[in-house]
Scaffold this motif. Structure first.
Motif, PDB file in Angstrom:
ATOM      1  N   PHE A   1       0.866  -1.175   0.000  1.00 32.49           N
ATOM      2  CA  PHE A   1       0.000   0.000   0.000  1.00 32.49           C
ATOM      3  C   PHE A   1       0.904   1.227   0.000  1.00 32.49           C
ATOM      4  N   ASN A   2       0.993   1.898  -1.138  1.00 32.09           N
ATOM      5  CA  ASN A   2       1.910   3.020  -1.317  1.00 32.09           C
ATOM      6  C   ASN A   2       1.138   4.337  -1.342  1.00 32.09           C
ATOM      7  N   VAL A   3       1.458   5.210  -0.393  1.00 33.22           N
ATOM      8  CA  VAL A   3       0.818   6.519  -0.288  1.00 33.22           C
ATOM      9  C   VAL A   3       1.689   7.524  -1.036  1.00 33.22           C
ATOM     10  N   PHE A   4       1.103   8.203  -2.026  1.00 37.73           N
ATOM     11  CA  PHE A   4       1.875   9.120  -2.876  1.00 37.73           C
ATOM     12  C   PHE A   4       1.044  10.345  -3.221  1.00 37.73           C
ATOM     13  N   ALA A   5       1.704  11.345  -3.780  1.00 35.27           N
ATOM     14  CA  ALA A   5       1.029  12.545  -4.276  1.00 35.27           C
ATOM     15  C   ALA A   5       1.847  13.150  -5.411  1.00 35.27           C
ATOM     16  N   SER A   6       1.175  13.810  -6.329  1.00 34.37           N
ATOM     17  CA  SER A   6       1.876  14.419  -7.468  1.00 34.37           C
ATOM     18  C   SER A   6       2.761  15.571  -7.033  1.00 34.37           C
ATOM     19  N   TRP A   7       2.452  16.207  -5.922  1.00 29.78           N
ATOM     20  CA  TRP A   7       3.233  17.340  -5.425  1.00 29.78           C
ATOM     21  C   TRP A   7       4.447  16.912  -4.606  1.00 29.78           C
ATOM     22  N   CYS A   8       4.635  15.621  -4.436  1.00 25.32           N
ATOM     23  CA  CYS A   8       5.689  15.074  -3.573  1.00 25.32           C
ATOM     24  C   CYS A   8       6.966  14.806  -4.374  1.00 25.32           C
TER      25      CYS A   8
ATOM     26  N   GLU B   1      11.073   7.906  -5.886  1.00 22.00           N
ATOM     27  CA  GLU B   1      10.763   6.506  -5.606  1.00 22.00           C
ATOM     28  C   GLU B   1      10.056   5.802  -6.766  1.00 22.00           C
ATOM     29  N   HIS B   2       9.327   6.551  -7.564  1.00 22.60           N
ATOM     30  CA  HIS B   2       8.417   5.989  -8.554  1.00 22.60           C
ATOM     31  C   HIS B   2       9.053   5.007  -9.547  1.00 22.60           C
ATOM     32  N   PRO B   3      10.243   5.273 -10.087  1.00 25.66           N
ATOM     33  CA  PRO B   3      10.843   4.279 -11.000  1.00 25.66           C
ATOM     34  C   PRO B   3      11.064   2.917 -10.342  1.00 25.66           C
ATOM     35  N   LEU B   4      11.350   2.915  -9.047  1.00 29.86           N
ATOM     36  CA  LEU B   4      11.540   1.648  -8.335  1.00 29.86           C
ATOM     37  C   LEU B   4      10.219   0.884  -8.221  1.00 29.86           C
ATOM     38  N   LEU B   5       9.127   1.606  -8.018  1.00 25.53           N
ATOM     39  CA  LEU B   5       7.814   0.954  -7.977  1.00 25.53           C
ATOM     40  C   LEU B   5       7.456   0.397  -9.356  1.00 25.53           C
ATOM     41  N   ASN B   6       7.784   1.136 -10.402  1.00 27.72           N
ATOM     42  CA  ASN B   6       7.548   0.635 -11.768  1.00 27.72           C
ATOM     43  C   ASN B   6       8.318  -0.661 -12.010  1.00 27.72           C
ATOM     44  N   GLN B   7       9.571  -0.714 -11.539  1.00 24.02           N
ATOM     45  CA  GLN B   7      10.373  -1.936 -11.687  1.00 24.02           C
ATOM     46  C   GLN B   7       9.755  -3.093 -10.913  1.00 24.02           C
ATOM     47  N   MET B   8       9.313  -2.825  -9.692  1.00 26.38           N
ATOM     48  CA  MET B   8       8.686  -3.882  -8.891  1.00 26.38           C
ATOM     49  C   MET B   8       7.427  -4.408  -9.572  1.00 26.38           C
ATOM     50  N   ALA B   9       6.643  -3.499 -10.155  1.00 22.44           N
ATOM     51  CA  ALA B   9       5.412  -3.918 -10.833  1.00 22.44           C
ATOM     52  C   ALA B   9       5.738  -4.843 -12.001  1.00 22.44           C
ATOM     53  N   LYS B  10       6.808  -4.550 -12.730  1.00 16.04           N
ATOM     54  CA  LYS B  10       7.209  -5.403 -13.863  1.00 16.04           C
ATOM     55  C   LYS B  10       7.652  -6.784 -13.399  1.00 16.04           C
ATOM     56  N   GLN B  11       8.195  -6.872 -12.184  1.00 11.29           N
ATOM     57  CA  GLN B  11       8.653  -8.153 -11.637  1.00 11.29           C
ATOM     58  C   GLN B  11       7.496  -9.010 -11.127  1.00 11.29           C
ATOM     59  N   ASN B  12       6.310  -8.412 -10.991  1.00 12.25           N
ATOM     60  CA  ASN B  12       5.121  -9.139 -10.537  1.00 12.25           C
ATOM     61  C   ASN B  12       5.318  -9.835  -9.187  1.00 12.25           C
ATOM     62  N   LEU B  13       6.011  -9.179  -8.270  1.00 18.81           N
ATOM     63  CA  LEU B  13       6.274  -9.761  -6.954  1.00 18.81           C
ATOM     64  C   LEU B  13       5.036  -9.775  -6.062  1.00 18.81           C
ATOM     65  N   LEU B  14       4.208  -8.742  -6.219  1.00 13.83           N
ATOM     66  CA  LEU B  14       3.026  -8.593  -5.388  1.00 13.83           C
ATOM     67  C   LEU B  14       2.123  -7.539  -6.005  1.00 13.83           C
ATOM     68  N   THR B  15       0.940  -7.403  -5.452  1.00 15.17           N
ATOM     69  CA  THR B  15      -0.006  -6.375  -5.870  1.00 15.17           C
ATOM     70  C   THR B  15       0.423  -5.054  -5.240  1.00 15.17           C
ATOM     71  N   ILE B  16       0.537  -4.023  -6.055  1.00 13.38           N
ATOM     72  CA  ILE B  16       0.868  -2.696  -5.539  1.00 13.38           C
ATOM     73  C   ILE B  16      -0.390  -1.836  -5.649  1.00 13.38           C
ATOM     74  N   VAL B  17      -0.849  -1.358  -4.498  1.00 14.93           N
ATOM     75  CA  VAL B  17      -2.045  -0.527  -4.427  1.00 14.93           C
ATOM     76  C   VAL B  17      -1.587   0.885  -4.088  1.00 14.93           C
ATOM     77  N   GLY B  18      -2.014   1.840  -4.883  1.00 12.98           N
ATOM     78  CA  GLY B  18      -1.649   3.228  -4.620  1.00 12.98           C
ATOM     79  C   GLY B  18      -2.747   3.949  -3.873  1.00 12.98           C
ATOM     80  N   MET B  19      -2.341   4.912  -3.075  1.00 14.73           N
ATOM     81  CA  MET B  19      -3.310   5.819  -2.471  1.00 14.73           C
ATOM     82  C   MET B  19      -2.829   7.245  -2.730  1.00 14.73           C
ATOM     83  N   ASN B  20      -3.549   7.912  -3.615  1.00 12.38           N
ATOM     84  CA  ASN B  20      -3.245   9.299  -3.922  1.00 12.38           C
ATOM     85  C   ASN B  20      -3.743  10.144  -2.756  1.00 12.38           C
TER      86      ASN B  20
END
Length: 189
Positions: free
Chosen positions: A78-85, A91-110
């Motif tokens: 559960f990743n809490v993020f904002a466009s103003w942050c 951090e975002h490129p690392l989350l993109n890499q993790m998503a490509k690896q399909n290790l787990l479900t990544i849920v965002g909270m804007n």
């Protein structure tokens, strides 16, 4: 009388000079120890506790609700993020890499963000999230004890928070802490 004078001088010196000096040195020691601690290692009272329930609108479709109960039976981040942050952008490129690896479900909270700004931000940087909740008022963030963004919570199949990351993930934290925990939690029945 000489004894009394010496006693008073000693008492004066201790009260006037020595006690404040001892207090000052103790303060320096406590500050020095505090400066060696990593602020990201703040122990969370949520670890090994049930993740607070939420149900908020989806970022992309406000008519749909996103709820943590959707992910029972899955290990999810559960990743809490904002466009103003600024740190979220880091951090975002690392989350993109993790998503490509399909290790787990990544849920965002804007978090406390304008919907259109978040959507533009994701279209620019990529979307690693399976689903994104939109917490415009910040109520979900308060329930999760969010200090600031980004913050992330690793949640197990039964809905317990197992890890909290304050601040952005680094490649080293993902490699040394997060992935081993994910693998361990995925192996649990």
């Amino acid at each position: 009388n000489l004894f009394r004078v010496v006693w008073q001088l000693g008492d004066y010196f201790i009260n006037r000079h020595l006690l404040p000096l001892i207090g000052f040195f103790l303060l320096v020691v406590f500050l020095g120890v505090g400066l060696t601690l990593d602020p990201r290692e703040i122990p969370s009272p949520f670890i090994d506790k049930k993740a607070p329930e939420f149900s908020v609108p989806s970022l992309f479709d406000p008519q749909l609700q996103v709820s943590n109960t959707q992910f029972i039976g899955k290990v999810w981040l559960f990743n809490v993020f904002a466009s103003w942050c600024v740190a979220c952008r880091q951090e975002h490129p690392l989350l993109n890499q993790m998503a490509k690896q399909n290790l787990l479900t990544i849920v965002g909270m804007n978090y406390k963000d304008e919907r259109k700004d978040a959507i533009n931000w994701l279209s620019e940087l990529g979307n690693p999230y399976s689903v994104i909740a939109h917490d415009y008022e910040g109520e979900v963030g308060i329930n999760y004890g969010v200090y600031g963004v980004p913050e992330s919570f690793l949640i197990d199949k039964s809905g317990l928070i197992r890890y909290k990351q304050i601040g952005p993930f680094t490649a080293e934290i993902i490699k040394s802490k997060l992935i081993p925990m994910i693998n361990e939690l995925q192996a649990e029945l």
